[in-house]
Design an enzyme around this catalytic site. Structure first.
Site, mmCIF file in Angstrom:
data_model
loop_
_atom_site.group_PDB
_atom_site.id
_atom_site.type_symbol
_atom_site.label_atom_id
_atom_site.label_comp_id
_atom_site.label_asym_id
_atom_site.label_seq_id
_atom_site.Cartn_x
_atom_site.Cartn_y
_atom_site.Cartn_z
ATOM 1 N N CYS A 117 0.839 -1.203 0.000
ATOM 2 C CA CYS A 117 0.000 0.000 0.000
ATOM 3 C C CYS A 117 0.871 1.249 0.000
ATOM 4 C CB CYS A 117 -0.917 -0.001 1.223
ATOM 5 S SG CYS A 117 -1.941 1.475 1.372
ATOM 6 N N CYS A 166 -1.583 5.927 6.987
ATOM 7 C CA CYS A 166 -2.992 5.630 7.232
ATOM 8 C C CYS A 166 -3.273 5.112 8.635
ATOM 9 C CB CYS A 166 -3.481 4.629 6.193
ATOM 10 S SG CYS A 166 -5.095 3.942 6.512
ATOM 11 N N CYS A 221 -4.058 -0.426 8.736
ATOM 12 C CA CYS A 221 -3.299 -1.674 8.841
ATOM 13 C C CYS A 221 -2.034 -1.405 9.648
ATOM 14 C CB CYS A 221 -2.906 -2.193 7.460
ATOM 15 S SG CYS A 221 -4.289 -2.632 6.391
ATOM 16 N N CYS A 256 -8.162 1.198 -1.381
ATOM 17 C CA CYS A 256 -7.726 0.576 -0.130
ATOM 18 C C CYS A 256 -7.606 -0.915 -0.386
ATOM 19 C CB CYS A 256 -8.740 0.850 0.981
ATOM 20 S SG CYS A 256 -8.411 -0.057 2.517
ATOM 21 N N GLN A 279 -21.045 -8.861 9.665
ATOM 22 C CA GLN A 279 -19.604 -9.061 9.757
ATOM 23 C C GLN A 279 -18.900 -8.517 8.516
ATOM 24 O OE1 GLN A 279 -18.951 -9.917 12.586
ATOM 25 N NE2 GLN A 279 -20.621 -11.156 13.357
ATOM 26 N N TYR A 313 -25.099 -12.560 23.999
ATOM 27 C CA TYR A 313 -24.593 -11.491 23.122
ATOM 28 C C TYR A 313 -24.885 -11.843 21.664
ATOM 29 C CZ TYR A 313 -21.721 -10.641 27.324
ATOM 30 O OH TYR A 313 -21.273 -10.434 28.611
ATOM 31 N N GLU A 345 -29.892 -10.495 23.790
ATOM 32 C CA GLU A 345 -29.130 -9.320 23.387
ATOM 33 C C GLU A 345 -29.756 -8.088 24.039
ATOM 34 O OE1 GLU A 345 -27.026 -6.498 22.224
ATOM 35 O OE2 GLU A 345 -26.395 -8.436 21.426
ATOM 36 N N ASP A 369 -20.273 -14.486 22.691
ATOM 37 C CA ASP A 369 -19.512 -13.683 21.728
ATOM 38 C C ASP A 369 -19.526 -12.243 22.225
ATOM 39 O OD1 ASP A 369 -18.240 -12.593 19.564
ATOM 40 O OD2 ASP A 369 -19.945 -12.792 18.195
ATOM 41 N N CYS A 400 -12.858 -11.532 20.503
ATOM 42 C CA CYS A 400 -12.095 -10.606 19.660
ATOM 43 C C CYS A 400 -10.933 -9.993 20.434
ATOM 44 C CB CYS A 400 -12.998 -9.501 19.129
ATOM 45 S SG CYS A 400 -13.637 -8.416 20.412
#
Length: 535
Positions: free
Chosen positions: A130, A136, A139, A241, A365, A394, A415, A463, A490
């Protein structure tokens, strides 16, 4: 993996690899108050901050130049080295390298340094493809081979489990020898420790994002859109991108051009004036359908019919054009009101065999290819035979719930965000899944109530957001005693913390599967199998 889950909801978490490298999260939180690339605090609108006095007794001082070995990488993607035992974080440095660095800032326990010269480069170092990678910030790992990234992400998970969770992880050889067959459960429940499997990466780790969120500004009289320059609110224009789907690039470019032709003004956050704040594009990978959302500072769009006609003419793949109205002086992208300017109010896509309706505000997602990989692993770890009752805490808009429902007798999803549950119910109806029940509320409140109603879960799937599970939910799991818990995470740090709590109860962690949802970023998802120990 969920960030903003549905209409009006504050996002659970950033899904990583910010579209177009924007430093603005979907929830609107800017990164300008974090360290800039040179290690100094980012100054908002040029405001000067008084420098902290030097700390006496450290082995290095500001502006010193030292040669250090890079022995690891932190969760921000900075190389970790030591000068006489003192830790220095070095942006752009990779593990295994020897580098000449300049100390930029010191704290009591650690400091920050700038990479001046590589004395010994890692064999995994590559040239970032890139052209604006160093500006940026979306990443962090493009200068590392993809194989190197995947290996580090697995090690990052291992380090978190051992350091934070104080959990035993099986040695590399032992982990590699454990099969994915029926013997894995018994093998891992012995004294070998938790099996952390190699990270599941992508065959083609580029152009994987299905959603772009681009802030709009003006330069020399023309509309620009791309990303915020580091440490500022200055928008830098970008045409492409490499982690964004090519069609999203094309839509954003054409919308900017059309807006310029029609003399559409860009929002100025300093004055609160101007119309166009953001351009949001969603791409359905399986169906090819696209949605365009214009986020505006006001109800009225000048030349709106001309704009719609030009978009339809130039972008035939766009089947939905929406307007979201946000008149607040805030960093949050979306306002409370969304209306359809042309076409449908949703686009449709699939994860596996499950169909989802995606609205302007609903969460979906951002890497559908790896989402299917992660969800398939979740189903595998749940060990479903078609006779089980599963609770999905969740649950968001029901993506995991409906994936599980293909293999379970009954699924319950909970939720706290009302709009997300409305989406979940609609998606269940869309797929004809009548054996799925969704309820609004906090998991730690709703699940005990279900238990009082006689609902017993064979499997509980969690999750959670980056902050991990609520402590009361973990207590509820320990009280309900399901045979299996599948934890989709995550954040390896909070995963390790929560696994420790479950391990101190009546559970044992069998294995953890890292999944690379966001190549070239430091983010890593995990799917962990936890089973109830035999009494």
């Amino acid at each position: 993996m969920k960030k903003q889950r549905s209409n009006g909801a504050a996002g659970r978490r950033e899904s990583a690899g910010r579209a177009y490298g924007s430093a603005e999260r979907e929830t609107g939180m800017r990164s300008s108050n974090k360290r800039s690339r040179n290690g100094s605090p980012g100054n908002l609108h040029g405001a000067r901050k008084q420098e902290a006095p030097e700390i006496a007794g450290l082995p290095v001082s500001k502006n010193d130049e030292v040669v250090i070995d890079i022995i690891g990488m932190n969760h921000d993607g900075e190389g970790v080295g030591r000068a006489d035992g003192y830790t220095l974080f070095v942006a752009g440095a990779l593990p295994g390298e020897k580098a000449l660095v300049k100390v930029l800032k010191t704290k009591k326990q650690y400091g920050y340094a700038k990479l001046l010269e590589l004395r010994e480069a890692s064999p995994d170092r590559i040239a970032a493809p890139c052209g604006i990678y160093d500006k940026c910030g979306g990443c962090q790992l493009q200068h590392w081979s993809y194989a190197g990234q995947l290996a580090w992400k697995r090690q990052h998970v291992v380090d978190a489990l051992e350091r934070i969770g104080k959990l035993r992880v099986a040695a590399g050889d032992a982990a590699g020898a454990v099969s994915e067959g029926t013997g894995v459960l018994e093998a891992a429940l012995g004294d070998e420790g938790i099996v952390v499997l190699p990270t599941l990466g992508m065959a083609e780790p580029w152009r994987y994002r299905n959603k772009a969120q681009v802030p709009i500004g003006v330069t020399d009289g023309g509309l620009v859109g791309g990303f915020y320059a580091r440490g500022s609110h200055r928008i830098v224009d970008m045409e492409t991108c490499l982690i964004q789907h090519e069609h999203n690039d094309d839509v954003v470019t054409r919308v900017k051009a059309i807006g310029g032709e029609l003399c559409i003004t860009a929002y100025d956050e300093e004055t609160g004036r101007g119309l166009l704040r953001h351009v949001v594009v969603k791409k359905a990978f399986r169906t090819g359908e696209m949605m365009l959302v214009l986020v505006t500072n006001g109800q009225d769009i000048p030349h709106v019919e001309a704009w719609i006609n030009l978009i339809r003419e130039q972008l035939p793949q766009v089947v939905s054009i929406c307007q979201n109205i946000n008149t607040k002086q805030t960093n949050v992208i979306f306002g409370d009101e969304t209306r359809v300017l042309w076409g449908r109010d949703v686009i449709y896509d699939y994860i596996g065999d499950v169909q989802f309706a995606i609205s302007a505000r609903s969460f979906y997602q951002v890497n559908p290819v790896q989402t299917e990989v992660l969800y398939s692993k979740t189903v595998e770890y749940a060990g479903l035979t078609g006779r089980e009752t599963v609770i999905d805490a969740y649950c968001g808009i029901g993506t995991i719930s409906l994936f599980l429902a293909q293999h379970a007798e009954r699924v319950y999803g909970v939720e706290i965000v009302k709009e997300a549950i409305e989406d979940a119910r609609s998606n269940a109806e869309l797929n004809g899944m009548k054996h799925v029940t969704f309820e609004v509320g906090a998991s730690e409140d709703v699940i005990p109530r279900w238990k009082d109603q006689g609902i017993e879960a064979d499997v509980i799937v969690v999750d959670p957001p980056r902050k991990g599970c609520d402590s009361r939910l973990l207590e509820t799991i320990l009280e309900m005693k399901p045979e299996r818990v599948v934890y989709v995470s995550c954040n390896p740090s909070t995963l390790a913390r929560d696994l420790r709590i479950l391990e101190d109860g009546s559970y044992r962690t069998v294995k953890v599967q890292p999944v690379d949802m966001f190549p070239h970023t430091v983010h890593v998802e995990c799917c962990a199998l936890i089973v109830r120990s035999k009494e």
